[in-house]
Structure formats: structure tokens, C-alpha cells
Design a protein around this motif. Sequence first.
Motif, PDB file in Angstrom:
ATOM      1  N   GLY A 109     -10.663   9.762  -5.450  1.00  0.00           N
ATOM      2  CA  GLY A 109      -9.555   8.862  -5.759  1.00  0.00           C
ATOM      3  C   GLY A 109     -10.044   7.463  -6.096  1.00  0.00           C
ATOM      4  O   GLY A 109      -9.546   6.818  -7.025  1.00  0.00           O
ATOM      5  N   TYR A 110     -11.037   6.974  -5.362  1.00  0.00           N
ATOM      6  CA  TYR A 110     -11.599   5.649  -5.626  1.00  0.00           C
ATOM      7  C   TYR A 110     -12.239   5.602  -7.014  1.00  0.00           C
ATOM      8  O   TYR A 110     -12.001   4.673  -7.785  1.00  0.00           O
ATOM      9  N   TYR A 144     -11.697   7.665  -9.509  1.00  0.00           N
ATOM     10  CA  TYR A 144     -10.778   7.974 -10.593  1.00  0.00           C
ATOM     11  C   TYR A 144      -9.887   6.795 -10.944  1.00  0.00           C
ATOM     12  O   TYR A 144      -9.546   6.616 -12.108  1.00  0.00           O
ATOM     13  N   GLN A 145      -9.496   5.966  -9.974  1.00  0.00           N
ATOM     14  CA  GLN A 145      -8.668   4.806 -10.318  1.00  0.00           C
ATOM     15  C   GLN A 145      -9.398   3.878 -11.274  1.00  0.00           C
ATOM     16  O   GLN A 145      -8.821   3.398 -12.256  1.00  0.00           O
ATOM     17  N   ASP A 146     -10.671   3.628 -11.000  1.00  0.00           N
ATOM     18  CA  ASP A 146     -11.468   2.776 -11.878  1.00  0.00           C
ATOM     19  C   ASP A 146     -11.666   3.436 -13.241  1.00  0.00           C
ATOM     20  O   ASP A 146     -11.546   2.783 -14.284  1.00  0.00           O
ATOM     21  N   ALA A 192      -9.711   5.687 -14.689  1.00  0.00           N
ATOM     22  CA  ALA A 192      -8.443   5.725 -15.421  1.00  0.00           C
ATOM     23  C   ALA A 192      -8.175   4.384 -16.101  1.00  0.00           C
ATOM     24  O   ALA A 192      -7.719   4.339 -17.247  1.00  0.00           O
ATOM     25  N   LYS A 193      -8.464   3.288 -15.420  1.00  0.00           N
ATOM     26  CA  LYS A 193      -8.253   1.965 -16.015  1.00  0.00           C
ATOM     27  C   LYS A 193      -9.181   1.754 -17.210  1.00  0.00           C
ATOM     28  O   LYS A 193      -8.754   1.263 -18.252  1.00  0.00           O
ATOM     29  N   LEU A 218      -1.545   4.648 -18.351  1.00  0.00           N
ATOM     30  CA  LEU A 218      -2.244   4.500 -17.076  1.00  0.00           C
ATOM     31  C   LEU A 218      -1.543   5.293 -15.975  1.00  0.00           C
ATOM     32  O   LEU A 218      -2.196   5.983 -15.178  1.00  0.00           O
ATOM     33  N   LYS A 229      -2.331   9.001 -16.292  1.00  0.00           N
ATOM     34  CA  LYS A 229      -3.683   9.338 -15.821  1.00  0.00           C
ATOM     35  C   LYS A 229      -3.742   9.329 -14.293  1.00  0.00           C
ATOM     36  O   LYS A 229      -4.343  10.201 -13.679  1.00  0.00           O
ATOM     37  N   LEU A 230      -3.139   8.320 -13.692  1.00  0.00           N
ATOM     38  CA  LEU A 230      -3.158   8.240 -12.228  1.00  0.00           C
ATOM     39  C   LEU A 230      -2.343   9.369 -11.611  1.00  0.00           C
ATOM     40  O   LEU A 230      -2.686   9.889 -10.547  1.00  0.00           O
ATOM     41  N   TYR A 231      -1.286   9.776 -12.282  1.00  0.00           N
ATOM     42  CA  TYR A 231      -0.469  10.878 -11.773  1.00  0.00           C
ATOM     43  C   TYR A 231      -1.226  12.208 -11.814  1.00  0.00           C
ATOM     44  O   TYR A 231      -1.037  13.061 -10.962  1.00  0.00           O
ATOM     45  N   SER A 289      -2.992  12.358  -8.474  1.00  0.00           N
ATOM     46  CA  SER A 289      -2.355  12.024  -7.195  1.00  0.00           C
ATOM     47  C   SER A 289      -1.798  13.255  -6.530  1.00  0.00           C
ATOM     48  O   SER A 289      -1.758  14.312  -7.031  1.00  0.00           O
TER      49      SER A 289
END
Length: 161
Positions: free
Chosen positions: A127-128, A130-132, A134-135, A153, A156-158, A161
Motif C-alpha cells: 500500500g505504501y 502503490y500510493q507513491d 499511483a501518483k 488517481l 488507481k488507488l481504488y 484498496s
Amino acid sequence: PFFSIFVSFWSQLMLEYWKRYEARLAMEWGQTGFESNEIDRPEFEGEKKFSIITGRKIMYFPSNEKFKRLLYSYSVITGMILLVVACVSLIFYLQFYLSYEANDDNTNKNGGTITSIASAVQIQILGYFYQDLAKKLTDNENHRTDTEYDDALIAKLYAFS
């Protein structure tokens, strides 16, 4: 049968009421047509060209270049999804091994706890990252407006999650 008929009518009426209420609030708050009047993001990159319609200069980004960037993003996202599936499969195998195949009784008792901790750690780490990621992927796609950027964005985050 009567309850199901009542629920189907109620749900349709509620949906229509909500659409009307939403439209009224959008009119009151001045949000109708918001996306059509949106300006370009400062981060949007393109070449200046004359518009065929208005004759004024606009920022133009070729659609084939946008397609290439989207294809790259989707390829990376697919790879990340496969990585998550592989990690989850490995954790399931680890749980099976620790619960049934290990010869040590202490390991058999703690197999579920160990795999639960491994699953929680895997979720946090991926998760850590992937957030970076995705941005960065969304920045690379070069979206014209803030709404397009936010929608991409969020999608991608969805996915993770």
C-alpha cells in the motif's frame, strides 16, 4: 411478494427524488456545467497550437502520446495486481504449510497468527509503495484538468484498496 413490490417502488421513487435534490443543490451552489468550464492544470504539458474552432492558441497534447502513456500506466497497474495476487497466494501456501505440513506442534498452533501478521505486513508495504506509484503514474499521464487528474488517481488507488 408485497414487500418486494413495495421495496422496488420505494427504491425507484427514492432514486428519482435524490436526482432532483442533487440537481437543485447543484443549481443553488453554482456547480452546473462545472467540468465544461474547467481550466487547464498548470502541470499540463503540450505544444501551443491554434484552435480550428476558435482561432485562439491552445495547449495541444497528441492523442497517440496520451494513449502510449495510458498503456504504460495500465501495464504497470496490471503488473502490480499480479504481484498482489502472487503475495496472497504465497501467504495462503505458507498458512497451509505451517498448519498442516510442519512437524512441530508449536508451529502448527501459531501458523494462523504468523500468516495473519505476514498478510498485514504485505498490505502495509505494498500500500505504501502503490500510493507513491499511483501518483507518479497519474502525473506521467498528463491530464488536462484537475477533475481528470483526480478521477484517474482515484481509480488507481481504488484498484488496490
